[in-house]
Design a protein around this motif. Structure first.
Motif, PDB file in Angstrom:
ATOM      1  N   TRP A  48       0.837  -1.203   0.000  1.00 47.53           N
ATOM      2  CA  TRP A  48       0.000   0.000   0.000  1.00 47.53           C
ATOM      3  C   TRP A  48       0.876   1.259   0.000  1.00 47.53           C
ATOM      4  N   LEU A  49       1.956   1.189   0.740  1.00 50.89           N
ATOM      5  CA  LEU A  49       2.865   2.337   0.730  1.00 50.89           C
ATOM      6  C   LEU A  49       3.405   2.566  -0.680  1.00 50.89           C
ATOM      7  N   GLY A  50       3.690   1.454  -1.358  1.00 52.78           N
ATOM      8  CA  GLY A  50       4.177   1.562  -2.732  1.00 52.78           C
ATOM      9  C   GLY A  50       3.157   2.247  -3.609  1.00 52.78           C
ATOM     10  N   LEU A  51       1.893   1.906  -3.360  1.00 52.62           N
ATOM     11  CA  LEU A  51       0.809   2.502  -4.126  1.00 52.62           C
ATOM     12  C   LEU A  51       0.698   3.986  -3.807  1.00 52.62           C
ATOM     13  N   LYS A  52       0.839   4.277  -2.520  1.00 52.92           N
ATOM     14  CA  LYS A  52       0.758   5.670  -2.108  1.00 52.92           C
ATOM     15  C   LYS A  52       2.027   6.443  -2.477  1.00 52.92           C
ATOM     16  N   GLY A  53       3.031   5.711  -2.935  1.00 55.21           N
ATOM     17  CA  GLY A  53       4.275   6.358  -3.331  1.00 55.21           C
ATOM     18  C   GLY A  53       4.060   7.428  -4.382  1.00 55.21           C
TER      19      GLY A  53
END
Lengths: 88, 189
Positions: A48-53
């Motif tokens: 999810w962090l990657g997505l929010k990156g």
């Protein structure tokens, strides 16, 4: 029918397909996440962090910002004033 | 909170003050919008020169909304509106490139008919093939893509390939799913 040049074909296809992604339902998005094993509900997960990156993707103004070199700005005809998505 | 944000900035890499981040903080968009717009931006960045990334389109679109040069008309879903802004930025990008190229060419080759930039043609061809591969297992979707490229309407595509409304609509739904899946994957370009 005369074969069109690839860039013209691509623009037409992207115009149509971008309407599809822009109007995808939440269910379709969540289903895609599930298929990719992304769990949006787990907001601390690395995926999810990657997505929010995307938040932190840099904004480089010189790339696409309007210039003052006498080059035309975006034309309202290009689409952002449409009030309804076009369906093909 | 600030420490966490700083840590995230270090981990993910960014300046923490991008237009998209500001738009999110101002609640112009939420998580689901972010997913939708990521998929759309990735699609609309196809065929642009390699120095332009999908997030450049997205960030620029939000920059224009935040600086007041673009306004979302009442009743228009934010994702539809932002898609229009990104499309408009894309068209503007090619207009600029075209003007630049034609002015350079005219200086040297006055009177010669302008052909499209060869690099743009190559990139476009590559992207057409990549989109084709995305739907390679779906013959109806492939026909629809071909028809869209030819500039045909939904009705014309259905007539040309003998598709019923149900077949056409089901294929568009499958295409939408495939595009979303492809668009939200974590990859750079």
């Amino acid at each position: 029918m005369k074969k069109l040049l690839p860039h013209i074909r691509l623009e037409r296809i992207l115009d149509a397909l971008s309407e599809e992604t822009a109007t995808a339902s939440d269910e379709e998005l969540l289903q895609a996440c599930a298929e990719l094993r992304i769990k949006p509900e787990m907001k601390g997960s690395l995926v999810w962090l990657g997505l929010k990156g995307v938040f932190f993707c840099p904004y480089v103004e010189s790339k696409l910002a309007p210039t003052t070199e006498g080059i035309p700005f975006a034309d309202p005809e290009d689409g952002d004033f449409q009030d309804t998505p076009r369906r093909h | 909170m600030q420490d966490r944000k700083r840590l995230l900035t270090v981990l993910i890499g960014g300046n923490g003050e991008t237009p998209l981040e500001k738009a999110f903080a101002a609640k112009l968009v939420g998580d689901m919008n972010l997913l939708r717009l990521k998929a759309t931006a990735r699609l609309l960045a196809r065929g642009l020169y390699p120095d332009i990334y999908w997030w450049d389109l997205l960030q620029e679109a939000f920059a224009r909304v935040l600086n007041g040069s673009r306004h979302c008309p009442p009743g228009v879903p934010v994702d539809v509106f932002m898609t229009g802004v990104m499309r408009s930025i894309r068209a503007e990008y090619w207009r600029r490139k075209g003007l630049l190229e034609s002015s350079l060419a005219l200086r040297h080759l006055e009177g010669l008919e302008m052909a499209p930039d060869p690099e743009r043609l190559v990139l476009a061809q590559q992207e057409l093939e990549a989109i084709g591969e995305l739907f390679a297992d779906d013959p109806v979707a492939t026909q629809i893509i071909r028809g869209l490229g030819d500039g045909l309407s939904a009705e014309e595509i259905r007539t040309k390939y003998g598709l019923s409304s149900t077949e056409y609509d089901s294929a568009r739904k499958r295409m939408r799913r495939a595009l979303v899946r492809d668009g939200i994957r974590s990859k750079v370009k």
